[in-house]
Write a protein that holds these residues in place. Structure first.
Motif, PDB file in Angstrom:
ATOM      1  N   ILE A  88      25.727  -6.361  33.965  1.00  0.00           N
ATOM      2  CA  ILE A  88      25.647  -6.989  32.647  1.00  0.00           C
ATOM      3  C   ILE A  88      26.662  -8.121  32.572  1.00  0.00           C
ATOM      4  O   ILE A  88      27.659  -8.129  33.302  1.00  0.00           O
ATOM      5  N   LEU A  89      26.369  -9.095  31.703  1.00  0.00           N
ATOM      6  CA  LEU A  89      27.350 -10.099  31.322  1.00  0.00           C
ATOM      7  C   LEU A  89      27.895  -9.665  29.966  1.00  0.00           C
ATOM      8  O   LEU A  89      27.169  -9.655  28.966  1.00  0.00           O
ATOM      9  N   ASN A  96      23.592 -10.555  25.705  1.00  0.00           N
ATOM     10  CA  ASN A  96      22.482  -9.602  25.763  1.00  0.00           C
ATOM     11  C   ASN A  96      21.793  -9.628  27.116  1.00  0.00           C
ATOM     12  O   ASN A  96      20.658  -9.174  27.253  1.00  0.00           O
ATOM     13  N   LYS A  97      22.462 -10.164  28.120  1.00  0.00           N
ATOM     14  CA  LYS A  97      21.848 -10.323  29.429  1.00  0.00           C
ATOM     15  C   LYS A  97      22.262  -9.195  30.363  1.00  0.00           C
ATOM     16  O   LYS A  97      23.454  -8.874  30.478  1.00  0.00           O
ATOM     17  N   GLY A  98      21.277  -8.601  31.019  1.00  0.00           N
ATOM     18  CA  GLY A  98      21.521  -7.522  31.969  1.00  0.00           C
ATOM     19  C   GLY A  98      20.436  -7.498  33.029  1.00  0.00           C
ATOM     20  O   GLY A  98      19.326  -8.008  32.824  1.00  0.00           O
ATOM     21  N   THR A  99      20.745  -6.919  34.164  1.00  0.00           N
ATOM     22  CA  THR A  99      19.778  -6.810  35.255  1.00  0.00           C
ATOM     23  C   THR A  99      20.223  -5.678  36.172  1.00  0.00           C
ATOM     24  O   THR A  99      21.171  -4.954  35.865  1.00  0.00           O
ATOM     25  N   ALA A 100      19.547  -5.523  37.292  1.00  0.00           N
ATOM     26  CA  ALA A 100      19.916  -4.516  38.299  1.00  0.00           C
ATOM     27  C   ALA A 100      19.642  -5.099  39.674  1.00  0.00           C
ATOM     28  O   ALA A 100      18.725  -5.918  39.854  1.00  0.00           O
ATOM     29  N   SER A 101      20.420  -4.708  40.647  1.00  0.00           N
ATOM     30  CA  SER A 101      20.183  -5.173  42.015  1.00  0.00           C
ATOM     31  C   SER A 101      18.885  -4.565  42.540  1.00  0.00           C
ATOM     32  O   SER A 101      18.547  -3.421  42.219  1.00  0.00           O
ATOM     33  N   ASP A 102      18.162  -5.334  43.329  1.00  0.00           N
ATOM     34  CA  ASP A 102      16.900  -4.837  43.870  1.00  0.00           C
ATOM     35  C   ASP A 102      17.158  -3.971  45.107  1.00  0.00           C
ATOM     36  O   ASP A 102      18.301  -3.658  45.443  1.00  0.00           O
ATOM     37  N   TYR A 153      20.104  -7.444  45.971  1.00  0.00           N
ATOM     38  CA  TYR A 153      20.151  -8.791  45.418  1.00  0.00           C
ATOM     39  C   TYR A 153      19.962  -8.757  43.894  1.00  0.00           C
ATOM     40  O   TYR A 153      19.215  -7.933  43.363  1.00  0.00           O
ATOM     41  N   PHE A 154      20.632  -9.681  43.188  1.00  0.00           N
ATOM     42  CA  PHE A 154      20.472  -9.787  41.734  1.00  0.00           C
ATOM     43  C   PHE A 154      20.564 -11.265  41.327  1.00  0.00           C
ATOM     44  O   PHE A 154      21.048 -12.111  42.084  1.00  0.00           O
ATOM     45  N   GLN A 155      20.139 -11.559  40.072  1.00  0.00           N
ATOM     46  CA  GLN A 155      20.215 -12.934  39.571  1.00  0.00           C
ATOM     47  C   GLN A 155      20.190 -12.955  38.044  1.00  0.00           C
ATOM     48  O   GLN A 155      19.457 -12.191  37.408  1.00  0.00           O
ATOM     49  N   PHE A 156      21.045 -13.806  37.468  1.00  0.00           N
ATOM     50  CA  PHE A 156      21.009 -14.131  36.042  1.00  0.00           C
ATOM     51  C   PHE A 156      20.605 -15.604  35.931  1.00  0.00           C
ATOM     52  O   PHE A 156      21.245 -16.471  36.533  1.00  0.00           O
ATOM     53  N   LYS A 157      19.552 -15.888  35.142  1.00  0.00           N
ATOM     54  CA  LYS A 157      19.049 -17.249  35.024  1.00  0.00           C
ATOM     55  C   LYS A 157      19.326 -17.817  33.632  1.00  0.00           C
ATOM     56  O   LYS A 157      19.669 -17.097  32.698  1.00  0.00           O
ATOM     57  N   ASN A 158      19.128 -19.148  33.520  1.00  0.00           N
ATOM     58  CA  ASN A 158      19.168 -19.864  32.243  1.00  0.00           C
ATOM     59  C   ASN A 158      20.451 -19.585  31.467  1.00  0.00           C
ATOM     60  O   ASN A 158      20.441 -19.143  30.310  1.00  0.00           O
ATOM     61  N   LEU A 159      21.568 -19.826  32.098  1.00  0.00           N
ATOM     62  CA  LEU A 159      22.862 -19.614  31.467  1.00  0.00           C
ATOM     63  C   LEU A 159      23.496 -20.949  31.105  1.00  0.00           C
ATOM     64  O   LEU A 159      23.401 -21.926  31.860  1.00  0.00           O
ATOM     65  N   ALA A 160      24.147 -20.976  29.971  1.00  0.00           N
ATOM     66  CA  ALA A 160      24.887 -22.166  29.575  1.00  0.00           C
ATOM     67  C   ALA A 160      26.239 -22.177  30.276  1.00  0.00           C
ATOM     68  O   ALA A 160      26.710 -21.156  30.764  1.00  0.00           O
ATOM     69  N   LYS A 161      26.849 -23.351  30.333  1.00  0.00           N
ATOM     70  CA  LYS A 161      28.168 -23.410  30.940  1.00  0.00           C
ATOM     71  C   LYS A 161      29.151 -22.621  30.087  1.00  0.00           C
ATOM     72  O   LYS A 161      28.946 -22.408  28.889  1.00  0.00           O
ATOM     73  N   GLY A 162      30.246 -22.136  30.740  1.00  0.00           N
ATOM     74  CA  GLY A 162      31.238 -21.366  30.010  1.00  0.00           C
ATOM     75  C   GLY A 162      31.810 -20.239  30.856  1.00  0.00           C
ATOM     76  O   GLY A 162      31.549 -20.136  32.066  1.00  0.00           O
ATOM     77  N   ASN A 163      32.591 -19.400  30.221  1.00  0.00           N
ATOM     78  CA  ASN A 163      33.225 -18.267  30.897  1.00  0.00           C
ATOM     79  C   ASN A 163      32.414 -16.998  30.663  1.00  0.00           C
ATOM     80  O   ASN A 163      31.954 -16.738  29.542  1.00  0.00           O
ATOM     81  N   TYR A 164      32.250 -16.197  31.712  1.00  0.00           N
ATOM     82  CA  TYR A 164      31.504 -14.947  31.628  1.00  0.00           C
ATOM     83  C   TYR A 164      32.298 -13.833  32.320  1.00  0.00           C
ATOM     84  O   TYR A 164      33.071 -14.087  33.256  1.00  0.00           O
ATOM     85  N   VAL A 165      32.065 -12.632  31.855  1.00  0.00           N
ATOM     86  CA  VAL A 165      32.625 -11.450  32.508  1.00  0.00           C
ATOM     87  C   VAL A 165      31.451 -10.637  33.033  1.00  0.00           C
ATOM     88  O   VAL A 165      30.654 -10.104  32.256  1.00  0.00           O
ATOM     89  N   ILE A 166      31.315 -10.579  34.360  1.00  0.00           N
ATOM     90  CA  ILE A 166      30.234  -9.814  34.967  1.00  0.00           C
ATOM     91  C   ILE A 166      30.744  -8.422  35.307  1.00  0.00           C
ATOM     92  O   ILE A 166      31.847  -8.257  35.826  1.00  0.00           O
TER      93      ILE A 166
END
Length: 756
Positions: free
Chosen positions: A43-44, A48-54, A58-71
C-alpha cells in the motif's frame, strides 16, 4: 462560437495528453534473500492505492502524481517493510523490496523431534530451529564453527596442533551428540568434525537441534542430543549462487552451486565448497602454528524425482577431501612421519550417500538408507594413525493416524565397521550390525493436550537386548503459552577405537577389565515457551528449559594405573548433567532485533564417593545477536558473540604451572551487509573483536613445545616423568590443553551473488 469550442477541445486534449504523459509510477519486486515472494500486500500510506505482488514477486503502482510517498509491504511470517520515496514528475521509479522473516515465525515445520513433519508449535518435543539467515549473521567456513552462537551448544577444539574437535550439548562430550544430514545418522565417531565441514551454507534449508536423549528414534549416540542439517530441495534453491569470503589471516572460502532439471521429472542440486588456509601464523611465539593449515574441497549433489501423488524420492551424495597440517613452522611434507621436525598431518577422504523413497502404497511408508566411508591417513610426529570407518543405515517407517492416535512404527538396521593400525584393532576389526524396531504414539486429547510415548528395542550381539522408552507431554495453556514435559532414556554402545589412540607409542596393550555394558542415561526436561505481541508491532519470545541427565555405566579410559596399558571399564558411580537454559527474542518494528541466550550447568562425575567436575565443561554460557537494518541505506548490522564460564582443564601433573581452570572468556564479532545492488550482497567486518586467545594468563599453552619428541624428558622406573633442570615441571609434549580457538582478531570481506 463553434470554431472556439473546437479550439478549446483541441487545447484540452493536448494538455490532457501532456498531463497524462507526465504521470509517475512505482514498480519493482519483492524477495527474501534473493527468493521472490508472491502475493505480498503493498500500500501507499495515506492514499487509497494498494496492490499485491504477482506470482513472480512483481508489483506496480500507476498514474501517480509527483510527491512523497510511503510504501509499505506486509506478509504473514515477515516483518513489515516501510520506505519513504520521492517521485518526480513523469518518473518511473524501480523499487526492490527485501523482506525479512519475522522472529515470531515459530510455526515452521520440524521433523527431528518425532521423525515426522509437524508444526513446531504443535511438537511435543522442543526443537530449536536455525535458518540460513542465522548462518549469514556470522559467516563461517563450516557449520562446526557456526554453532558457536547457539545457546547451550559449544564446538570444542580438542587439539592445539591439528584443531580437530567435536560438539558439546549442555556440557556433554562430543560422542554423546549425534549429527544427522537430512535425518540420516551418517556422521559419528571418527568423522564428526569432518561431517560438519564442507556443506555449502547456501544449500542448507535449516538446522534443527534437540537437546536431550533421542535414542528411542535414532539409536546409539543420540544420548545427549542431536543436530540435524536439512538441505534444500532443488525447486527452493537459486538457479545459481556464489558466496565467497576471505580474511586478513589469509583464509579463503568459496561456495558455488546451481540447480538444473533432467527431463520433466528430475530436479538436481549441485554445490561445491572449497576452503584454503596456507599462511602459518605464530602469534604466541611457541614455534607451533596457531591455526591448522587446510586445503579442503567438498562436492554435494542432491536429486529429487517427481512421482505420482507427490510421493518422495530423493538421493543425495557428497565427496569430501581435506589435507590439513599443524606443527612447527619449519615443517614441510618431506618431514611427514619423521622425527626431525614435528608436524601433525591428516589426509581425509570421505564419501556419503543418502536416499529416501516413499513406497507406492496407500499407507504412508518411507524407506531411508545411507552409507558412508571415511578413510584417514594421519601422522602425529612420527606416530602414524591410519583408520577406516564405514557406516551403513537402513530404516523403514510407517506413519499411521487412527482417530486421536498418531502412530509411527519403524524397523532399522545399522552397520558399523572400524579398523586402524593401533594395537586396539591389531587382531580383530570392530564390525557389528545392530537391528532395531521402534514404535511411537502421539495421543491428541484436544487442541490443548497431547501425550507422546515411544519404545525402541535394539539387539547388539556384544551386549544383548537394549530397551529405550521415552515420553512427552504438551500443554497449550493459550495460543501463546506452551508447556512441555519430556522424559527419555538413551544408550551408547561405545567404540573404544577412536583417534585418541594416536597418542599411543604403539607398545601399550589395550585391556578391557570387565565385560563392558552400554552407557545408559535418563533425562528429564521441562520447557516453557511464551510469546507476546505488543500493539506497536513489538514481538517478544521467551523460551526456557530445565534439564537433568544421569548416566550410568559410563566408560572412561585409564592411562595412569599402568603406563604400558590402557584399561577400560564401566564407571562405578554416576555422571550427572543438570542446569537451566533460556532464550530471549525481542523484535522492534523499526528493524532492531535482539536474541539473547544463557545456560547454567553443573556436570559432574562421581565414583567411590568422590564427586569431581567434568573436565572441559563450562559452568555457564551466554550467546547474543543484535541486528539492525537501515532500510533507507540497504545496510544491515550484526553484532554476535558468546561468553563462557570457567572450566576444568587437563593438566599433566602437580607441577604443571598452567591454570587448572580457564578464565571467563568471550568471542565477539561484528558484520555489515549491503544489499543495494540486485542479486548481490556485500559483507565485511571483524571477528574476535577482543583479540582473545587461550594463552592469556598462562606461561604457555602447549607443554614442551620446544621438545615435541620428548628427547630431553627423563622417566623413572615406573614410567613417570622426572623433574630436571631442562624440564623443571616434569612435563611431556602435550597439545590437549585447549578450551577455545587460538585464532586472534581478523578482518573479513565477502560477497554473495544469487540468481533465481
Amino acid at each position: 462560437m463553434f470554431i472556439l469550442t473546437i479550439r478549446n477541445i483541441l487545447i484540452f486534449l493536448v494538455f490532457s495528453q501532456f498531463a497524462f504523459g507526465q504521470t509517475a509510477s512505482i514498480s519493482g519486486s519483492v524477495s527474501e534473500n534473493g527468493a521472490v515472494l508472491p502475493f505480498v500486500n503493498l500500500i501507499l500510506k495515506e492514499t487509497n492505492k494498494g496492490t499485491a505482488s504477482d506470482q513472480n514477486g512483481y508489483f506496480q503502482f500507476k498514474n501517480l502524481a509527483k510527491g512523497n510517498y510511503v510504501i509499505m509491504a506486509t506478509a504473514i511470517g515477515f516483518e513489515p517493510y516501510q520506505k519513504t520515496i520521492t517521485l518526480s514528475e513523469g518518473q518511473n521509479l524501480l523499487v526492490k523490496i527485501e523482506m525479512t522473516a519475522a522472529a515470531e515465525a515459530l510455526d515452521e515445520m520440524v521433523v527431528t523431534g518425532t521423525l515426522k513433519a509437524v508444526n513446531r508449535m504443535e511438537s511435543p518435543v522442543p526443537v530449536e530451529v536455525y535458518s540460513p539467515t542465522f548462518l549469514k549473521q556470522n559467516p563461517t567456513a563450516n557449520v562446526f564453527e557456526a554453532l558457536q552462537n547457539v545457546n547451550g551448544v559449544r564446538p570444542q577444539i580438542n587439539c592445539n596442533v591439528c584443531n580437530t574437535g567435536d560438539i558439546h550439548i549442555n556440557g556433554l562430550e562430543g560422542p554423546y551428540t549425534l549429527v544427522l544430514i537430512d535425518g540420516m545418522p551418517i556422521v559419528s565417531g571418527l568423522g564428526t568434525v569432518y561431517g560438519l565441514s564442507g556443506i555449502p551454507n547456501s544449500l542448507i534449508d535449516q538446522i534443527e537441534i534437540v537437546k536431550g536423549p533421542a535414542s528411542t528414534l535414532y539409536g546409539s549416540e543420540a544420548v545427549g542430543g542431536l543436530i540435524n542439517i536439512i538441505t534444500k530441495h532443488a525447486p527452493e534453491a537459486p538457479n545459481f549462487f556464489v558466496d565467497t569470503f576471505g580474511s586478513s589471516w589469509g583464509e579463503f572460502n568459496l561456495d558455488v552451486g546451481t540447480k538444473f532439471s533432467v527431463g520433466k521429472k528430475t530436479d538436481a542440486l549441485l554445490g561445491v565448497n572449497y576452503f584454503r588456509y596456507d599462511n602459518p601464523i605464530d602469534n604466541n611465539n611457541d614455534n607451533i602454528t596457531d591455526l591448522t593449515l587446510q586445503d579442503r574441497i567438498s562436492i554435494f549433489q542432491k536429486w529429487n524425482l517427481k512421482r505420482k501423488n507427490s510421493r518422495l524420492f530423493a538421493v543425495a551424495g557428497r565427496f569430501f577431501y581435506e589435507d590439513r597440517w599443524g606443527g612447527e613452522l619449519q615443517w614441510t611434507p618431506k618431514f611427514r612421519g619423521g622425527n626431525e621436525v614435528y608436524g601433525e598431518s591428516i589426509y581425509t577422504r570421505r564419501w556419503e550417500v543418502i536416499g529416501k523413497y516413499q513406497l507406492p502404497t496407500k499407507e504412508k511408508m518411507l524407506l531411508s538408507v545411507s552409507y558412508n566411508s571415511h578413510h584417514q591417513n594421519s601422522v602425529y610426529g612420527d606416530i602414524p594413525y591410519i583408520a577406516d570407518q564405514r557406516i551403513g543405515f537402513g530404516q523403514l517407517t510407517w506413519d499411521k493416524t487412527l482417530g486421536k492416535h498418531d502412530f509411527l512404527l519403524g524397523a532399522a538396521i545399522r552397520y558399523n565397521y572400524y579398523d586402524d593400525n593401533t594395537p586396539a584393532t591389531a587382531n580383530l576389526e570392530d564390525e557389528v550390525s545392530i537391528p532395531s524396531v521402534f514404535v511411537q504414539d502421539e495421543l491428541k486429547f484436544n487442541s490443548k493436550h497431547s501425550l507422546l510415548g515411544g519404545l525402541r528395542y535394539d539387539y547388539d550381539s556384544r551386549h544383548g537386548s537394549i530397551f529405550t522408552p521415552r515420553g512427552a507431554y504438551r500443554y497449550k495453556l493459550t495460543d501463546n503459552d506452551i508447556l512441555r514435559l519430556n522424559f527419555g532414556t538413551g544408550f551408547r554402545v561405545v567404540n573404544l577405537f577412536t583417534e585418541d589412540h594416536a597418542a599411543l607409542t604403539g607398545a601399550r596393550d589395550v585391556i578391557i577389565a570387565e565385560e563392558l555394558e552400554p552407557e545408559r542415561s535418563v533425562n528429564f526436561n521441562v520447557n516453557y515457551l511464551k510469546k507476546i505481541y505488543a500493539n506497536n508491532g513489538t514481538f517478544i519470545s521467551f523460551d526456557a528449559s530445565a534439564f537433568y541427565t544421569r548416566f550410568s555405566n559410563q566408560i572412561l579410559p585409564d592411562y595412569d594405573t599402568n603406563p604400558n596399558q590402557i584399561i577400560y571399564d564401566n564407571l562405578k558411580g554416576k555422571s550427572v548433567s543438570q542446569g537451566i537454559s533460556a532464550n530471549f527474542d525481542l523484535v522492534f518494528p523499526n528493524g532492531i532485533k535482539f536474541l539473547i541466550g544463557a545456560t547454567y550447568q553443573d556436570v559432574t562425575n562421581t565414583e567411590n564417593g568422590i564427586t569431581q567436575e567434568q573436565i572441559l565443561t563450562e559452568s555457564f554460557t551466554g550467546t547474543w545477536n543484535l541486528s539492525y537494518t537501515i532500510r533507507s541505506l540497504n545496510l544491515s548490522l550484526d553484532y554476535t558473540g558468546n561468553l563462557y564460564g570457567p572450566m576444568r582443564l587437563p593438566l599433566l601433573g602437580e607441577l604443571d604451572p598452567r591454570s587448572e581452570f580457564s578464565p571467563t572468556w568471550s568471542i565477539q564479532n561484528i558484520q555489515f551487509t549491503y544489499k543495494g545492488i540486485p542479486n548481490f550482497e556485500f559483507y565485511g567486518g571483524v571477528k574476535n573483536l577482543l583479540d582473545w586467545t587461550p594463552n592469556r594468563g598462562n606461561p604457555f599453552i602447549i607443554a614442551r613445545a620446544n621438545d615435541p619428541f620428548d628427547r630431553n624428558v627423563q622417566f623413572n622406573a615406573s614410567g613417570n616423568v622426572v623433574p630436571t633442570a631442562d624440564n623443571p615441571f616434569a612435563l611431556t609434549f602435550d597439545p590437549s590443553y585447549v578450551y577455545g580457538p587460538n585464532q586472534g582478531i581478523r578482518a573479513f570481506f565477502g560477497l554473495r551473488y544469487s540468481v533465481f
